[in-house]
Design a protein around this motif. Sequence first.
Motif, short mmCIF file in Angstrom:
data_model
loop_
_atom_site.label_atom_id
_atom_site.label_comp_id
_atom_site.label_asym_id
_atom_site.label_seq_id
_atom_site.Cartn_x
_atom_site.Cartn_y
_atom_site.Cartn_z
N TRP A 1 -21.97 24.63 -2.16
CA TRP A 1 -21.10 24.48 -3.34
C TRP A 1 -21.19 23.08 -3.92
N ARG A 2 -21.52 22.08 -3.06
CA ARG A 2 -21.66 20.73 -3.58
C ARG A 2 -22.88 20.62 -4.50
N ILE A 3 -23.90 21.39 -4.20
CA ILE A 3 -25.08 21.43 -5.08
C ILE A 3 -24.74 22.20 -6.35
N ALA A 4 -24.06 23.33 -6.19
CA ALA A 4 -23.80 24.22 -7.32
C ALA A 4 -22.90 23.59 -8.38
N ILE A 5 -22.01 22.68 -7.99
CA ILE A 5 -21.10 22.09 -8.98
C ILE A 5 -21.73 20.93 -9.73
N ARG A 6 -22.90 20.47 -9.31
CA ARG A 6 -23.53 19.38 -10.02
C ARG A 6 -24.05 19.86 -11.38
N PRO A 7 -23.89 19.07 -12.43
CA PRO A 7 -24.30 19.49 -13.77
C PRO A 7 -25.78 19.88 -13.88
N THR A 8 -26.64 19.20 -13.12
CA THR A 8 -28.06 19.55 -13.19
C THR A 8 -28.28 20.99 -12.77
N PHE A 9 -27.55 21.43 -11.73
CA PHE A 9 -27.74 22.80 -11.24
C PHE A 9 -27.20 23.82 -12.23
N TRP A 10 -25.91 23.72 -12.57
CA TRP A 10 -25.35 24.77 -13.41
C TRP A 10 -25.80 24.65 -14.85
N GLY A 11 -26.01 23.43 -15.35
CA GLY A 11 -26.48 23.27 -16.71
C GLY A 11 -27.91 23.75 -16.87
N GLY A 12 -28.77 23.39 -15.91
CA GLY A 12 -30.15 23.87 -15.97
C GLY A 12 -30.26 25.37 -15.83
N SER A 13 -29.47 25.95 -14.93
CA SER A 13 -29.51 27.40 -14.71
C SER A 13 -29.02 28.17 -15.93
N LEU A 14 -27.90 27.75 -16.49
CA LEU A 14 -27.36 28.44 -17.67
C LEU A 14 -28.24 28.22 -18.90
N GLY A 15 -28.80 27.03 -19.03
CA GLY A 15 -29.69 26.77 -20.15
C GLY A 15 -30.91 27.68 -20.15
N MET A 16 -31.41 28.00 -18.95
CA MET A 16 -32.62 28.84 -18.84
C MET A 16 -32.35 30.30 -19.15
N LEU A 17 -31.09 30.70 -19.27
CA LEU A 17 -30.78 32.09 -19.64
C LEU A 17 -31.49 32.47 -20.93
N ALA A 18 -31.54 31.56 -21.90
CA ALA A 18 -32.14 31.87 -23.19
C ALA A 18 -33.62 32.15 -23.07
#
Length: 464
Positions: A235-252
């Motif tokens: 969860w410490r990895i998942a809450i970092r902006p690089t993880f969730w921002g990069g993952s959500l950005g790649m949805l497109a």
Amino acid sequence: MSTAETKAAVVGAAGSGSGAGARRVARTAWGITFMVMLFQMINYADKAVLGIVARPLSEDLGLSHADIGLLGSAFFILFSVTGLIGGFVADRIKIVWMLLGMVVLWSVLQVPIVLMGTFGALLVCRILLGAAEGPAASLNNVAVFGWFPKDKRALPAAIVTTGGSLAKVMLAPALAIVVAACGWKAAFLALGALGLAWSVVWLVVGKDGPYSVSRARERAQASSGTGKVARVAFWRIAIRPTFWGGSLGMLAIYGFVAVVLTWLPSYFEQGLGFSRLNSGFLFALPSITGVGALLFSSIVSDRLIRRGRSVRAARGGVAVVAFVLCGVMLLVLPYVTNSWTAVFLVVTAYGVGLATFPLMQIAVSHICPERQVASTVGVSVAIYQASGLLAPWLAGRIIDAAPTLAEGYATAFQTVGITAIVGAVLIALTVDPERDRARIAALDALTHADGSVDDEVLLSGGER
């Protein structure tokens, strides 16, 4: 990993400090990269074979378009779920055995289709095949990451990703010839045989590299008590902006790929007026632009790293530029009147968008301990692959609601362009791998200190 640690890892893998040993390691690294690219080609061919056999299959079994669509959707029922689970499993099992087991399972699942040849067998096997292939999109790059230091991963990751494009250019026509000559069952038989042949070679040459998860576990055990981060709560990895921002950005971008695979030939034929035959030929163009963009962006990204630019600029920055170019080209599509110009915009946008996949996987993998690369990348990929379930359906709804088919297709692609621009903004604002890696390490040190608090870390906001 520092430069000294990098050299030590390579020397250890080679068995000596000699230049000859380093060259052997380099040859092995690129040989593994080639094998994993073939792994990706087989993986993609397993997905694409249904489109190749759709007409003879429907004629032989009396299936409707809805039935064929159900078979296509069935593949993704468990795809993201096992993709997420597979990353955590790969943190504990050698990646070389993970890849071998996956390909053997892919091959075995072709057998009931060939022997039974019924709709029920196809449906069950496609569901199970999707489950077996779910982890492939992340583990293929994880396998290659194990052979290259972080500043040299973009090019090998791009080469692996080109396997999907090469499958469309090389394996898809070969399978079409097999179907024409021997029937639709022969295509599944050929894929099973190809997978088993790869497995035999991999059993001989496959091995984990000096930067692999298994080697990281060994180094973590050897360096326990030195302050190095061995493992952190996910969860410490998942809450970092690089993880969730990069993952959500790649949805497109993943949604764009799914739309292209589902609707691009129809767009060429019904939207732009090309013949069915020419539309089939044009469908290969995105693969060509994809290979070119992947190789070019990876070379640029690695060169930026070697020149001392930050990971944020070299990985995230290059990806943001690709997102923006992709989005702008799709945004203007409805205003283009020339058919060939429209073809150029779509296929170029696809290639540019495809280049973001290895860059963002490298960026996300940078923030975590080496022994957690597989799970971190696996969860990230599973998140953005979810758009593959929704994007083709939404595109179909947009096409049906439009006054004309041409307008519907153009609007659907324009919508993808808008989401790509949004993704670019999100990634630009959130992805900073070096910052988040430092904060994960600092927080781990704080949490595991023997009742004491590191004032320096606290004053710096958790960053060293």
